[in-house]
Enzyme design. Structure first.
Site, short mmCIF file in Angstrom:
data_model
loop_
_atom_site.label_atom_id
_atom_site.label_comp_id
_atom_site.label_asym_id
_atom_site.label_seq_id
_atom_site.Cartn_x
_atom_site.Cartn_y
_atom_site.Cartn_z
CE LYS A 90 3.66 9.46 26.36
NZ LYS A 90 3.61 10.61 27.29
CD GLU A 112 -1.51 5.14 20.54
OE1 GLU A 112 -1.24 4.14 19.85
OE2 GLU A 112 -1.02 5.35 21.66
CB SER A 379 6.45 11.33 34.03
OG SER A 379 5.62 12.48 34.02
C1 PLP Z 1 2.60 10.82 28.22
C2 PLP Z 1 3.06 11.39 29.48
C3 PLP Z 1 2.45 11.06 30.71
C4 PLP Z 1 1.20 10.24 30.80
O1 PLP Z 1 1.31 8.92 30.37
P1 PLP Z 1 1.38 7.69 31.38
O2 PLP Z 1 1.22 6.52 30.51
O3 PLP Z 1 0.26 7.86 32.37
O4 PLP Z 1 2.69 7.76 32.04
C5 PLP Z 1 2.98 11.57 31.86
N1 PLP Z 1 4.06 12.38 31.84
C6 PLP Z 1 4.65 12.73 30.70
C7 PLP Z 1 5.83 13.64 30.75
C8 PLP Z 1 4.19 12.25 29.48
O5 PLP Z 1 4.78 12.62 28.33
#
Ligand code: PLP
Length: 396
Positions: A90, A112, A379
């Protein structure tokens, strides 16, 4: 690495801008600024500087050797977004948008947040640049994620608990939009995923494409060719589109997005928007969305708070309809297992969100041959989820 361009704000029939008339000038102004600065060498240098020295990029593309051996199929590479400062992808998008806000001369940032991850990333970047920061969060979420509220406050942000409706993400988005409508001359709305009205999906993808660009180069270095498969979890779709988009025109690279099937697609307790949803308008854009029998936006559920969203980015909707990508889903239980398996076999505790992509890799890799490769986007890191998993496992 040409990206798919939105036409008049649309990816196929999805996206666009369905907002109150008073908001449209703000979005037009944002688009003009984005188009002006995105290719500006000073802007690019500054963004790259913070990605490198603040976030710690490039994130490694790591060969999961033990996992690969154990599964006995395709080679599994992990794109380590979990190693970024603040623990997830993010921050890439947040830094890009903050730098854009700075160029636009704005000093007040609003955002948000659902579970608090985007709020923490935004508060982090606001602290870095000394910007005023207001985070809207559903009251229920502020109770469930009290520690993230404290983190944001520690970073200097003001957290507003939204008391309307279901008191979760949807109401937080509505509250942020109202603030933006009233204050857009002085305020930048920092959106957290590849969703929302045009130009947000394009902007978020622009700042997240670093994931796929790095992975492209790194896979080339390690294997001398392109990967066979890309896997990423899909909530709003930003980590996934960041990995996927630079490979859009590489037709040999197959793309798979993994959605949360929650307690099972039949249970109704899930957030598998692309797998089960219908096209409609949500939060100012057209996309697949989850609806109940009356056509109203239905509640979403996932073990991973970050995947718990009833809409999904318009580019993914287009990928699905055009057949460029395939979207599958895995359940809470499968994600929970993958969380433990990756921890044990690789010494990497993934976020529960990322565990969905890992879970699909566990099923899918054994069906492929050892000559093939899969890039799984990790992610984020799972430290934030350890207590939740501890409680879930104690119940069992
Ligand atoms: C917020 C988040 C997501 C989901 O958000 P996307 O916009 O779909 O990437 C996925 N993995 C992690 C670790 C997150 O914090």
């Amino acid at each position: 690495m040409e990206l798919l361009q939105a036409k008049n704000g649309f990816f196929g029939e999805f996206g666009g801008s369905f907002v109150p008339e008073v908001l449209q000038p703000a979005l037009d102004h944002l688009e003009t600024a984005f188009n002006r600065f995105k290719d500006d060498p000073d802007f690019i240098n500054e963004f790259e500087y913070y990605l490198k020295d603040f976030v710690g990029r490039p994130s490694p593309l790591y060969l999961a050797e033990r996992l690969t051996k154990e599964l006995g199929g395709a080679k599994i590479y992990l794109k380590r977004e979990d190693l970024n400062h603040t623990g997830a992808h993010k921050i890439n998008n947040v830094l890009g948008q903050i730098l854009l806000a700075k160029r636009m001369g704005v000093k007040r940032i609003i955002a948000e947040t659902g579970a608090g991850q985007h709020g923490v990333a935004t508060a982090t970047a606001c602290a870095l640049f000394g910007m005023e920061c207001v985070i809207y969060m559903g009251e229920l979420d502020t109770e469930r994620q009290a520690l993230n509220v404290f983190r944001m406050e520690l970073l200097g942000a003001k957290v507003v608990a939204v008391k309307d409706g279901g008191r979760t993400l949807k109401e937080a988005v509505d509250a942020a939009l109202i603030d933006y409508m009233e204050n857009y001359h002085t305020t930048f709305y920092l959106l957290g995923s590849a969703v929302g009205p045009h130009p947000y999906p394009t902007i978020v993808r622009h700042f997240q494409q670093v994931i796929g660009r790095e992975a492209h180069v790194q896979h080339m270095e390690k294997e001398g060719r392109l990967p066979d498969y890309l896997l990423a979890c899909v909530g709003g779709g930003s980590n996934a589109i960041g990995l996927f988009a630079p490979f859009y025109n590489e037709s040999s690279v197959k793309i798979i997005g993994v959605e949360p099937a929650g307690k099972g697609l039949e249970s109704g307790l899930h957030a598998a928007t692309l797998s089960t949803g219908v096209p409609g308008t949500i939060h100012g854009f057209k996309a697949y969305m989850m609806v109940d029998e009356h056509g109203e936006i239905a509640p979403a559920h996932s073990i991973a708070a970050g995947l718990d969203y009833q809409g999904v980015g318009p580019e993914h909707c287009f990928y699905k309809d055009s057949g460029r990508a395939q979207y599958v889903s895995v359940t809470d239980d499968e994600a929970l297992k993958a969380f433990q398996i990756l921890s044990k076999t690789e010494g990497i505790i993934p976020a529960l969100e990322s565990s969905h992509a890992v879970a699909y890799a566990l099923k899918f890799a054994p069906t492929l041959s050892p000559e093939q490769t899969i890039i799984v986007n990790v992610s984020g890191r799972g430290d934030k989820d350890v207590y939740q998993v501890f409680e879930l496992l104690s119940e069992k």
